[in-house]
Design a protein around this motif. Structure first.
Motif, PDB file in Angstrom:
ATOM      1  N   TRP A 177      94.241  10.194  -5.017  1.00  0.00           N
ATOM      2  CA  TRP A 177      93.641   8.929  -4.550  1.00  0.00           C
ATOM      3  C   TRP A 177      94.572   8.253  -3.552  1.00  0.00           C
ATOM      4  CZ3 TRP A 177      94.419   3.596  -4.616  1.00  0.00           C
ATOM      5  CH2 TRP A 177      93.272   2.803  -4.388  1.00  0.00           C
ATOM      6  N   TRP A 178      95.875   8.224  -3.888  1.00  0.00           N
ATOM      7  CA  TRP A 178      96.851   7.584  -2.998  1.00  0.00           C
ATOM      8  C   TRP A 178      97.076   8.413  -1.731  1.00  0.00           C
ATOM      9  CZ3 TRP A 178      98.078   2.692  -3.328  1.00  0.00           C
ATOM     10  CH2 TRP A 178      97.967   2.041  -4.567  1.00  0.00           C
ATOM     11  N   GLN A 179      96.959   9.740  -1.881  1.00  0.00           N
ATOM     12  CA  GLN A 179      97.102  10.591  -0.682  1.00  0.00           C
ATOM     13  C   GLN A 179      95.947  10.350   0.293  1.00  0.00           C
ATOM     14  OE1 GLN A 179      97.598  14.334  -2.761  1.00  0.00           O
ATOM     15  NE2 GLN A 179      99.774  14.439  -2.191  1.00  0.00           N
ATOM     16  N   PRO A 220     106.233  -3.641  -4.843  1.00  0.00           N
ATOM     17  CA  PRO A 220     106.314  -2.416  -5.642  1.00  0.00           C
ATOM     18  C   PRO A 220     105.456  -1.308  -5.021  1.00  0.00           C
ATOM     19  CG  PRO A 220     105.842  -4.321  -7.033  1.00  0.00           C
ATOM     20  CD  PRO A 220     105.737  -4.791  -5.618  1.00  0.00           C
ATOM     21  N   ALA A 221     105.997  -0.100  -5.016  1.00  0.00           N
ATOM     22  CA  ALA A 221     105.255   1.052  -4.493  1.00  0.00           C
ATOM     23  C   ALA A 221     104.399   1.649  -5.608  1.00  0.00           C
ATOM     24  CB  ALA A 221     106.247   2.081  -3.964  1.00  0.00           C
ATOM     25  N   PRO A 222     103.386   2.423  -5.248  1.00  0.00           N
ATOM     26  CA  PRO A 222     102.562   3.043  -6.294  1.00  0.00           C
ATOM     27  C   PRO A 222     103.401   3.950  -7.203  1.00  0.00           C
ATOM     28  CG  PRO A 222     101.571   3.319  -4.116  1.00  0.00           C
ATOM     29  CD  PRO A 222     102.937   2.767  -3.894  1.00  0.00           C
ATOM     30  N   ILE A 223     103.093   3.894  -8.486  1.00  0.00           N
ATOM     31  CA  ILE A 223     103.686   4.839  -9.443  1.00  0.00           C
ATOM     32  C   ILE A 223     102.541   5.750  -9.867  1.00  0.00           C
ATOM     33  CG2 ILE A 223     104.980   5.088 -11.597  1.00  0.00           C
ATOM     34  CD1 ILE A 223     105.761   2.115 -11.306  1.00  0.00           C
ATOM     35  N   VAL A 224     102.669   7.030  -9.590  1.00  0.00           N
ATOM     36  CA  VAL A 224     101.514   7.919  -9.711  1.00  0.00           C
ATOM     37  C   VAL A 224     101.741   8.995 -10.762  1.00  0.00           C
ATOM     38  CG1 VAL A 224     100.955   7.554  -7.287  1.00  0.00           C
ATOM     39  CG2 VAL A 224     102.329   9.540  -7.953  1.00  0.00           C
ATOM     40  N   ASP A 225     100.651   9.560 -11.247  1.00  0.00           N
ATOM     41  CA  ASP A 225     100.745  10.774 -12.048  1.00  0.00           C
ATOM     42  C   ASP A 225      99.897  11.855 -11.371  1.00  0.00           C
ATOM     43  OD1 ASP A 225      98.115  10.291 -12.749  1.00  0.00           O
ATOM     44  OD2 ASP A 225      98.556   9.738 -14.825  1.00  0.00           O
ATOM     45  N   PRO A 276      91.071   4.160 -11.341  1.00  0.00           N
ATOM     46  CA  PRO A 276      91.759   5.311 -10.778  1.00  0.00           C
ATOM     47  C   PRO A 276      91.246   6.622 -11.379  1.00  0.00           C
ATOM     48  CG  PRO A 276      93.121   4.237 -12.433  1.00  0.00           C
ATOM     49  CD  PRO A 276      91.905   3.391 -12.266  1.00  0.00           C
ATOM     50  N   VAL A 293     109.293   3.347   1.672  1.00  0.00           N
ATOM     51  CA  VAL A 293     108.303   3.082   0.632  1.00  0.00           C
ATOM     52  C   VAL A 293     107.592   4.395   0.310  1.00  0.00           C
ATOM     53  CG1 VAL A 293     106.224   1.809   0.039  1.00  0.00           C
ATOM     54  CG2 VAL A 293     107.980   0.733   1.467  1.00  0.00           C
ATOM     55  N   THR A 294     107.728   4.839  -0.921  1.00  0.00           N
ATOM     56  CA  THR A 294     107.064   6.087  -1.300  1.00  0.00           C
ATOM     57  C   THR A 294     106.661   6.048  -2.765  1.00  0.00           C
ATOM     58  OG1 THR A 294     107.188   8.484  -1.180  1.00  0.00           O
ATOM     59  CG2 THR A 294     109.192   7.332  -1.855  1.00  0.00           C
ATOM     60  N   PHE A 295     106.044   7.105  -3.221  1.00  0.00           N
ATOM     61  CA  PHE A 295     105.576   7.152  -4.605  1.00  0.00           C
ATOM     62  C   PHE A 295     106.731   7.427  -5.554  1.00  0.00           C
ATOM     63  CE2 PHE A 295     102.138   9.193  -2.034  1.00  0.00           C
ATOM     64  CZ  PHE A 295     101.252   8.125  -2.071  1.00  0.00           C
ATOM     65  N   SER A 296     106.586   6.927  -6.780  1.00  0.00           N
ATOM     66  CA  SER A 296     107.453   7.438  -7.831  1.00  0.00           C
ATOM     67  C   SER A 296     106.555   7.930  -8.961  1.00  0.00           C
ATOM     68  CB  SER A 296     108.425   6.364  -8.306  1.00  0.00           C
ATOM     69  OG  SER A 296     107.709   5.246  -8.777  1.00  0.00           O
ATOM     70  N   ALA A 324     105.030   8.460 -12.703  1.00  0.00           N
ATOM     71  CA  ALA A 324     104.808   7.741 -13.964  1.00  0.00           C
ATOM     72  C   ALA A 324     105.116   8.676 -15.130  1.00  0.00           C
ATOM     73  CB  ALA A 324     103.362   7.280 -14.040  1.00  0.00           C
ATOM     74  N   GLY A 382     101.292   1.222 -12.522  1.00  0.00           N
ATOM     75  CA  GLY A 382     101.678   1.695 -11.186  1.00  0.00           C
ATOM     76  C   GLY A 382     100.522   1.732 -10.206  1.00  0.00           C
ATOM     77  N   GLN A 383      99.298   1.701 -10.746  1.00  0.00           N
ATOM     78  CA  GLN A 383      98.108   1.659  -9.897  1.00  0.00           C
ATOM     79  C   GLN A 383      97.863   0.251  -9.363  1.00  0.00           C
ATOM     80  OE1 GLN A 383      96.172   4.339  -9.136  1.00  0.00           O
ATOM     81  NE2 GLN A 383      94.597   3.217  -8.007  1.00  0.00           N
ATOM     82  N   MET A 437     100.419  -2.450  -9.525  1.00  0.00           N
ATOM     83  CA  MET A 437     101.621  -3.155  -9.061  1.00  0.00           C
ATOM     84  C   MET A 437     101.736  -3.258  -7.543  1.00  0.00           C
ATOM     85  SD  MET A 437     104.298  -1.915 -12.006  1.00  0.00           S
ATOM     86  CE  MET A 437     105.706  -1.828 -10.936  1.00  0.00           C
ATOM     87  N   PRO A 438     101.269  -2.242  -6.779  1.00  0.00           N
ATOM     88  CA  PRO A 438     101.346  -2.384  -5.313  1.00  0.00           C
ATOM     89  C   PRO A 438     100.566  -3.588  -4.784  1.00  0.00           C
ATOM     90  CG  PRO A 438     100.959  -0.101  -5.920  1.00  0.00           C
ATOM     91  CD  PRO A 438     100.805  -0.898  -7.177  1.00  0.00           C
ATOM     92  N   LEU A 461      97.540  10.802  -7.934  1.00  0.00           N
ATOM     93  CA  LEU A 461      98.150  11.119  -6.632  1.00  0.00           C
ATOM     94  C   LEU A 461      97.116  11.406  -5.533  1.00  0.00           C
ATOM     95  CD1 LEU A 461     100.747  11.512  -4.988  1.00  0.00           C
ATOM     96  CD2 LEU A 461     100.791  13.904  -5.760  1.00  0.00           C
ATOM     97  N   TYR A 466     104.144   7.481   4.148  1.00  0.00           N
ATOM     98  CA  TYR A 466     103.621   8.064   2.911  1.00  0.00           C
ATOM     99  C   TYR A 466     102.588   7.158   2.218  1.00  0.00           C
ATOM    100  CZ  TYR A 466     108.132  10.389   3.522  1.00  0.00           C
ATOM    101  OH  TYR A 466     109.195  11.044   4.039  1.00  0.00           O
ATOM    102  N   VAL A 467     102.751   5.861   2.398  1.00  0.00           N
ATOM    103  CA  VAL A 467     101.989   4.919   1.566  1.00  0.00           C
ATOM    104  C   VAL A 467     101.196   3.933   2.426  1.00  0.00           C
ATOM    105  CG1 VAL A 467     102.151   3.084  -0.154  1.00  0.00           C
ATOM    106  CG2 VAL A 467     103.661   5.074  -0.322  1.00  0.00           C
TER     107      VAL A 467
END
Lengths: 414, 147
Positions: free
Chosen positions: B25-27, B14-19, B48, A140-143, A145, A154-155, A157-158, B23, B138-139
């Motif tokens: 915030w998720w880190q 679903p995993a986070p989709i970040v820009d 966010p 499980v990791t980031f993808s 946008a 994407g913020q 959906m998790p 990023l 990572y998450v």
């Protein structure tokens, strides 16, 4: 004003359940339906010089224009964002094009065969299946946008926020908390619209009756929304023809129809709304438990110099029953928090209600065409061509969605 | 990193989709730190994180760590699975986060999940606190439970 925009023709394909349209593509349905609507108007395809759609329509105007053999495309555009918020806004864009002289005849269209594409809300299913089929599931990791919409989704959906039912249940749950509205109020909305659909041969649910008890015992989808609080998913297409008052005069006379004027149209979103309750947890508290359309509604009434009591019939976007209740408050048919009482009064019924609403059955029971079918029914209700006619109806409100950026129209017959 | 191993949701969520902007915030989440993006000019807090402050349009920020406490703002119990082997119903919630003890000028809400409770216990206004779920190295996802 001789260029004031009017609706002069409507057309739709057969509406079917999801995936049941048969051996025809969504693309072909778009073309067919535009031809049906232009013929209904008494015009020829060669008269079209503008095309407008919304909700990231896959059937893009430039290709549609070429395939229809339109002599010269002078105007084409698409309203932002997925979903039904842009239906009336697409009509609004057509209106602006016609009234400013950029185009003479604009067709607003929406073709939607969800059965031929990824089913709405089922993105996760695809991801899950692909993960299941992989020999070794990836960590499980980031993808990344690639669009702002994907970044916003994407913020959330998790946390499992992937469906409209969950997205619009959140503000309605808060409405219940603040004002005491109930699931029974919602059931009465679903039953009223179903009764309208039962008299509409175009409606997917024409042959299925619905009682309040069936609503109350239907399975839960996203509390408080049960199955019958949620709109359908359908295959089909519909289109509306917009032109100037000058042309509308002759066309209406030839069809023995009243002229249907687009008196006013608006589009909008409150401060900081972004994709509304789908992605935004930080909507202002005084707006959160509403349909988000209050400011836009005030602007619409002012623009048209009309008020809620002038409306004879309404077509209110009904992706979920709760969104109808909150829009009735947004548009001022009752006070904030009194939507439930308004529904209890039987207001929504075409059979003697004070505000006959969704006389075709709406998205809950006619078809889910992202709300463009509400515009068709708005015109029909003023032409006296609705399956649930409202006697001497002269003014109709049409709305597009709640809980996301939206749009609305006021139509008047003369 | 906290060695919490409690799991409420499957890996197939679903995993986070970040820009670029979200990023950090998720880190911080990966280190089990719940943060808000705070404007260093006007102290407006947002989640966010975004490229500019929506209030003063400044673009200088600090990620401010919050207490992880808050109150339940609204919720829904979802009965449709969106991931394999998921326990139903699951609860999507919005939590109003406590910013006391920080320089943040406003409270800020977060879309999240309620865990470790029954549907009948869900009640708007009740105090909650963060419960971290490590999905991988990572998450980590900030869920919430009642205090």
């Amino acid at each position: 004003m001789s260029r004031k925009a009017h609706i002069v023709g409507v057309g739709e394909s057969q509406y079917t359940k999801w995936g049941k349209i048969g051996d025809i593509t969504e693309h072909a349905l778009a073309l067919q339906t535009i031809i049906t609507a232009i013929t209904d108007a008494g015009l020829k395809v060669s008269d079209i010089d503008g095309l407008a759609s919304f909700a990231e329509d896959r059937n893009e105007g430039i290709f549609i224009a070429a395939e229809l053999g339109i002599p010269e495309l002078r105007y084409s555009n698409m309203v932002w964002m997925p979903g039904g918020g842009g239906g009336c806004a697409a009509v609004s864009n057509a209106t602006m094009a016609v009234e400013t002289g950029q185009a003479e005849v604009v067709v607003v269209y929406r073709s939607l065969c969800q059965g031929q594409y990824m089913r709405f809300g089922h993105a996760a299913e695809l991801m899950v299946n692909s993960a299941a089929n992989a020999a070794e599931p990836p960590p499980v990791t980031f993808s990344q946008a690639n669009t702002m919409m994907l970044a916003a989704m994407g913020q959330v959906m998790p946390f499992g926020m992937l469906t409209g039912a969950a997205a619009f249940a959140l503000p309605f749950r808060r409405h219940m908390h603040k004002y005491g509205s109930t699931s029974e109020h919602l059931g009465k909305i679903a039953v009223a619209f179903r009764e309208h659909a039962n008299r509409n041969p175009r409606a997917v649910m024409q042959d299925k009756t619905l009682t309040l008890e069936q609503h109350q015992t239907s399975r839960m989808i996203a509390d408080p929304f049960r199955l019958f609080d949620c709109c359908m998913e359908n295959d089909g297409a519909c289109a509306v023809v917009i032109t100037t008052a000058e042309r509308a005069k002759d066309l209406s006379r030839a069809r023995n129809r009243k002229m249907v004027e687009i008196v006013a149209s608006v589009q909008g979103a409150p401060k900081g709304y972004s994709f509304g309750s789908f992605t935004n947890a930080n909507i202002d508290d005084d707006i959160y438990a509403t349909g988000g359309n209050t400011q836009m509604a005030d602007r619409l009434w002012k623009k048209a110099d009309m008020k809620p009591s002038d409306i004879d019939v309404a077509q209110i976007y009904d992706h979920f029953t709760g969104s109808v209740l909150m829009q009735l408050e947004d548009f001022g048919f009752c006070k904030r928090g009194e939507g439930g009482d308004f529904i209890d009064s039987g207001a929504l019924s075409a059979n003697g209600g004070s505000l006959p609403t969704n006389t075709s059955g709406g998205s809950l029971s006619e078809a889910y065409m992202h709300g463009l079918n509400h515009v068709l029914e708005g015109a029909r209700s003023l032409w006296g061509e609705s399956c649930n006619p409202v006697k001497d109806a002269k003014a109709c409100l049409v709305t597009s969605a709640a809980g996301v950026p939206s749009s609305a129209l006021l139509l008047r017959a003369h | 990193m906290t060695a919490s191993t409690t799991r409420w949701f499957p890996n197939s969520m679903p995993a986070p989709i970040v820009d670029h902007h979200t990023l950090p915030w998720w880190q911080a989440c990966a280190e089990h730190k719940l943060t808000a993006q705070r404007c260093t000019h006007c102290n407006h807090a947002q989640i966010p994180p975004a490229p500019i402050c929506s209030e003063c349009h400044g673009n200088s920020f600090e990620m401010t760590e919050l207490s992880g406490k808050g109150t339940l703002y609204t919720y829904t119990a979802v009965y449709q699975p969106i991931a394999m082997e998921q326990t139903l119903p699951f609860f999507i919630a919005i939590v109003e986060l406590d910013v006391s003890g920080t320089s943040c000028a406003n409270s800020v809400r977060l879309m999240t999940n309620m865990v470790d409770c029954e549907e009948s216990e869900l009640q708007i206004g009740k105090p909650v606190q963060v419960a971290w779920e490590s999905m991988s190295q990572y998450v980590s996802i900030p869920r919430f439970r009642f205090c």
